[in-house]
Every structure is written in C-alpha cells, then in structure tokens.
Write a protein that holds these residues in place. Structure first.
Motif, PDB file in Angstrom:
ATOM      1  N   PRO A  88       0.831  -1.206   0.000  1.00  0.00           N
ATOM      2  CA  PRO A  88       0.000   0.000   0.000  1.00  0.00           C
ATOM      3  C   PRO A  88       0.866   1.257   0.000  1.00  0.00           C
ATOM      4  O   PRO A  88       1.953   1.280   0.573  1.00  0.00           O
ATOM      5  CB  PRO A  88      -0.801  -0.096   1.292  1.00  0.00           C
ATOM      6  CG  PRO A  88      -0.644  -1.488   1.781  1.00  0.00           C
ATOM      7  CD  PRO A  88       0.615  -2.027   1.186  1.00  0.00           C
ATOM      8  N   GLN A  89       0.354   2.309  -0.650  1.00  0.00           N
ATOM      9  CA  GLN A  89       1.108   3.552  -0.759  1.00  0.00           C
ATOM     10  C   GLN A  89       0.148   4.727  -0.621  1.00  0.00           C
ATOM     11  O   GLN A  89      -0.953   4.709  -1.166  1.00  0.00           O
ATOM     12  CB  GLN A  89       1.814   3.593  -2.115  1.00  0.00           C
ATOM     13  CG  GLN A  89       2.808   4.701  -2.283  1.00  0.00           C
ATOM     14  CD  GLN A  89       3.531   4.596  -3.614  1.00  0.00           C
ATOM     15  OE1 GLN A  89       2.908   4.335  -4.632  1.00  0.00           O
ATOM     16  NE2 GLN A  89       4.835   4.795  -3.601  1.00  0.00           N
ATOM     17  N   ASP A  90       0.578   5.748   0.087  1.00  0.00           N
ATOM     18  CA  ASP A  90      -0.205   6.962   0.273  1.00  0.00           C
ATOM     19  C   ASP A  90      -0.533   7.579  -1.091  1.00  0.00           C
ATOM     20  O   ASP A  90       0.329   7.638  -1.968  1.00  0.00           O
ATOM     21  CB  ASP A  90       0.608   7.945   1.133  1.00  0.00           C
ATOM     22  CG  ASP A  90      -0.137   9.221   1.398  1.00  0.00           C
ATOM     23  OD1 ASP A  90       0.099  10.196   0.656  1.00  0.00           O
ATOM     24  OD2 ASP A  90      -0.950   9.243   2.336  1.00  0.00           O
ATOM     25  N   GLU A  91      -1.761   8.055  -1.253  1.00  0.00           N
ATOM     26  CA  GLU A  91      -2.198   8.603  -2.541  1.00  0.00           C
ATOM     27  C   GLU A  91      -1.400   9.836  -2.961  1.00  0.00           C
ATOM     28  O   GLU A  91      -1.154  10.048  -4.144  1.00  0.00           O
ATOM     29  CB  GLU A  91      -3.705   8.923  -2.503  1.00  0.00           C
ATOM     30  CG  GLU A  91      -4.600   7.696  -2.470  1.00  0.00           C
ATOM     31  CD  GLU A  91      -4.416   6.775  -3.664  1.00  0.00           C
ATOM     32  OE1 GLU A  91      -4.294   7.271  -4.805  1.00  0.00           O
ATOM     33  OE2 GLU A  91      -4.396   5.538  -3.458  1.00  0.00           O
ATOM     34  N   THR A  92      -0.984  10.651  -2.000  1.00  0.00           N
ATOM     35  CA  THR A  92      -0.191  11.843  -2.315  1.00  0.00           C
ATOM     36  C   THR A  92       1.159  11.440  -2.893  1.00  0.00           C
ATOM     37  O   THR A  92       1.618  12.013  -3.890  1.00  0.00           O
ATOM     38  CB  THR A  92       0.018  12.699  -1.039  1.00  0.00           C
ATOM     39  OG1 THR A  92      -1.244  12.972  -0.457  1.00  0.00           O
ATOM     40  CG2 THR A  92       0.744  13.989  -1.350  1.00  0.00           C
ATOM     41  N   ILE A  93       1.799  10.456  -2.280  1.00  0.00           N
ATOM     42  CA  ILE A  93       3.095   9.962  -2.756  1.00  0.00           C
ATOM     43  C   ILE A  93       2.930   9.316  -4.125  1.00  0.00           C
ATOM     44  O   ILE A  93       3.740   9.528  -5.031  1.00  0.00           O
ATOM     45  CB  ILE A  93       3.710   8.962  -1.746  1.00  0.00           C
ATOM     46  CG1 ILE A  93       4.003   9.653  -0.422  1.00  0.00           C
ATOM     47  CG2 ILE A  93       4.946   8.284  -2.309  1.00  0.00           C
ATOM     48  CD1 ILE A  93       5.072  10.725  -0.480  1.00  0.00           C
ATOM     49  N   LYS A  94       1.850   8.551  -4.284  1.00  0.00           N
ATOM     50  CA  LYS A  94       1.590   7.887  -5.558  1.00  0.00           C
ATOM     51  C   LYS A  94       1.441   8.919  -6.681  1.00  0.00           C
ATOM     52  O   LYS A  94       2.040   8.775  -7.759  1.00  0.00           O
ATOM     53  CB  LYS A  94       0.311   7.041  -5.445  1.00  0.00           C
ATOM     54  CG  LYS A  94       0.074   6.122  -6.616  1.00  0.00           C
ATOM     55  CD  LYS A  94      -1.228   5.351  -6.466  1.00  0.00           C
ATOM     56  CE  LYS A  94      -1.134   4.310  -5.387  1.00  0.00           C
ATOM     57  NZ  LYS A  94      -2.305   3.402  -5.354  1.00  0.00           N
ATOM     58  N   ALA A  95       0.679   9.974  -6.444  1.00  0.00           N
ATOM     59  CA  ALA A  95       0.476  11.028  -7.449  1.00  0.00           C
ATOM     60  C   ALA A  95       1.796  11.739  -7.757  1.00  0.00           C
ATOM     61  O   ALA A  95       2.117  12.006  -8.927  1.00  0.00           O
ATOM     62  CB  ALA A  95      -0.563  12.026  -6.960  1.00  0.00           C
ATOM     63  N   GLN A  96       2.563  12.051  -6.723  1.00  0.00           N
ATOM     64  CA  GLN A  96       3.864  12.701  -6.912  1.00  0.00           C
ATOM     65  C   GLN A  96       4.779  11.824  -7.761  1.00  0.00           C
ATOM     66  O   GLN A  96       5.430  12.299  -8.691  1.00  0.00           O
ATOM     67  CB  GLN A  96       4.515  12.952  -5.553  1.00  0.00           C
ATOM     68  CG  GLN A  96       5.983  13.323  -5.629  1.00  0.00           C
ATOM     69  CD  GLN A  96       6.714  13.049  -4.341  1.00  0.00           C
ATOM     70  OE1 GLN A  96       6.837  13.942  -3.532  1.00  0.00           O
ATOM     71  NE2 GLN A  96       7.198  11.826  -4.153  1.00  0.00           N
ATOM     72  N   ASN A  97       4.822  10.517  -7.456  1.00  0.00           N
ATOM     73  CA  ASN A  97       5.703   9.613  -8.176  1.00  0.00           C
ATOM     74  C   ASN A  97       5.328   9.510  -9.647  1.00  0.00           C
ATOM     75  O   ASN A  97       6.200   9.492 -10.516  1.00  0.00           O
ATOM     76  CB  ASN A  97       5.716   8.240  -7.504  1.00  0.00           C
ATOM     77  CG  ASN A  97       6.363   8.280  -6.136  1.00  0.00           C
ATOM     78  OD1 ASN A  97       6.840   9.319  -5.678  1.00  0.00           O
ATOM     79  ND2 ASN A  97       6.359   7.150  -5.456  1.00  0.00           N
ATOM     80  N   TYR A  98       4.025   9.445  -9.943  1.00  0.00           N
ATOM     81  CA  TYR A  98       3.590   9.392 -11.337  1.00  0.00           C
ATOM     82  C   TYR A  98       3.912  10.690 -12.071  1.00  0.00           C
ATOM     83  O   TYR A  98       4.288  10.679 -13.237  1.00  0.00           O
ATOM     84  CB  TYR A  98       2.097   9.053 -11.438  1.00  0.00           C
ATOM     85  CG  TYR A  98       1.848   7.574 -11.320  1.00  0.00           C
ATOM     86  CD1 TYR A  98       2.220   6.699 -12.332  1.00  0.00           C
ATOM     87  CD2 TYR A  98       1.262   7.044 -10.179  1.00  0.00           C
ATOM     88  CE1 TYR A  98       2.022   5.339 -12.221  1.00  0.00           C
ATOM     89  CE2 TYR A  98       1.044   5.681 -10.050  1.00  0.00           C
ATOM     90  CZ  TYR A  98       1.430   4.831 -11.079  1.00  0.00           C
ATOM     91  OH  TYR A  98       1.236   3.478 -10.959  1.00  0.00           O
ATOM     92  N   GLN A  99       3.798  11.820 -11.375  1.00  0.00           N
ATOM     93  CA  GLN A  99       4.155  13.105 -11.976  1.00  0.00           C
ATOM     94  C   GLN A  99       5.648  13.117 -12.334  1.00  0.00           C
ATOM     95  O   GLN A  99       6.032  13.550 -13.424  1.00  0.00           O
ATOM     96  CB  GLN A  99       3.825  14.242 -11.015  1.00  0.00           C
ATOM     97  CG  GLN A  99       4.188  15.613 -11.577  1.00  0.00           C
ATOM     98  CD  GLN A  99       3.960  16.739 -10.577  1.00  0.00           C
ATOM     99  OE1 GLN A  99       3.805  16.512  -9.380  1.00  0.00           O
ATOM    100  NE2 GLN A  99       3.952  17.948 -11.075  1.00  0.00           N
TER     101      GLN A  99
END
Length: 154
Positions: A88-99
C-alpha cells in the motif's frame, strides 16, 4: 544478569546500526529543499520495490553496499520514487511519483535520474536533469564510476 547485559548490548548495537543507515526521502519538496541547503544533487530512484527483479538486484549489488553508502552521504540526497504492486502507498506519494515518472519519461525500472533543484524567483522548484542510469553489471565500483561522472555535470 548476563541475559540483561547481553540484551542491552544487542539493543545498543541495533540503534547504532540504524543511525548509520542511509535516508531515502519520499517527499520531493522536502528532498529538494535539503538538496539546495546541502548543495548536493538529488538521486531519484524510480523502482518497483516489491515486483521488479532488476530493481531488487540493483539494491542488493549496489545501493545496499558500504561503498554506495559512503559515496551517497558525500555526494547526493536520496529520493525513492516507488511504484509497488502489492505494498500500500499513500495517494499523495503515488500522485507525486507518477508526476515525476512523466516528467522524466521513465519507461522502465530501475531508472535513476540525477537532478539539481533550483528555486525560481516565484518560489517554484525546477529540476535540472544531469543524467540518468539504471542497472549496471559489475558491482558498486563500476556503478559508482558512472554515477560520479553524471554528478560531476552539476
């Protein structure tokens, strides 16, 4: 009494070992500020930590070695941009990583980008790409030689 003394020694050594481990940041904003403050480029490690065989191999053969630890402490701020499948991964971190993945056009793992952050007059952060690498056969010495050449571009 001997058991208590032994337990205390084990606990003391575990704290000492943990204190010497490298810090891998996951927040780009904080890592960028630290990079500017320390005048060191950032190492962005794009990885699939729980599924990518080459990422795991790079970790074992290079990123978890004493040679890399010494080099990293002197030369870079470490950032892990993880794309796990099972963890599992925090949604904020996930969005940052995809960006970041889109920004640097990362198409495969592991990919490592070296970047130098620069703050604009408007207070925004720009990332100047210095170069990239991935898995390099030959252990830490060969990998670090290539990384040192890229970091020298700052």
């Amino acid at each position: 009494m001997k058991k208590i003394a032994l337990l205390l020694i084990v606990i003391l050594f575990s704290f000492t070992a943990n204190a010497q481990e490298l810090t891998w940041h996951t927040d780009m904003a904080k890592a960028s500020e630290l990079s500017i403050k320390e005048k060191k480029p950032m190492l962005l490690f794009f990885t699939g930590s729980d599924w990518c065989g080459w990422c795991i191999r790079l970790q074992k053969e290079v990123l978890q070695t004493p040679e890399f630890e010494k080099w990293a402490k002197e030369n870079v701020v470490l950032v892990e941009l993880d794309f796990p499948r099972r963890t599992p991964q925090d949604e904020t971190i996930k969005a940052q990583n995809y960006q970041m993945q889109n920004m640097f056009q990362v198409r495969g793992y592991p990919t490592i980008w070296f970047v130098s952050p620069e703050k604009t007059d408007e207070g925004k952060m720009n990332l100047k790409g210095l170069g990239s690498t991935g898995y390099v056969a030959g252990g830490p010495t060969k990998w670090l030689d290539g990384a040192s050449k890229i970091v020298a571009n700052k």
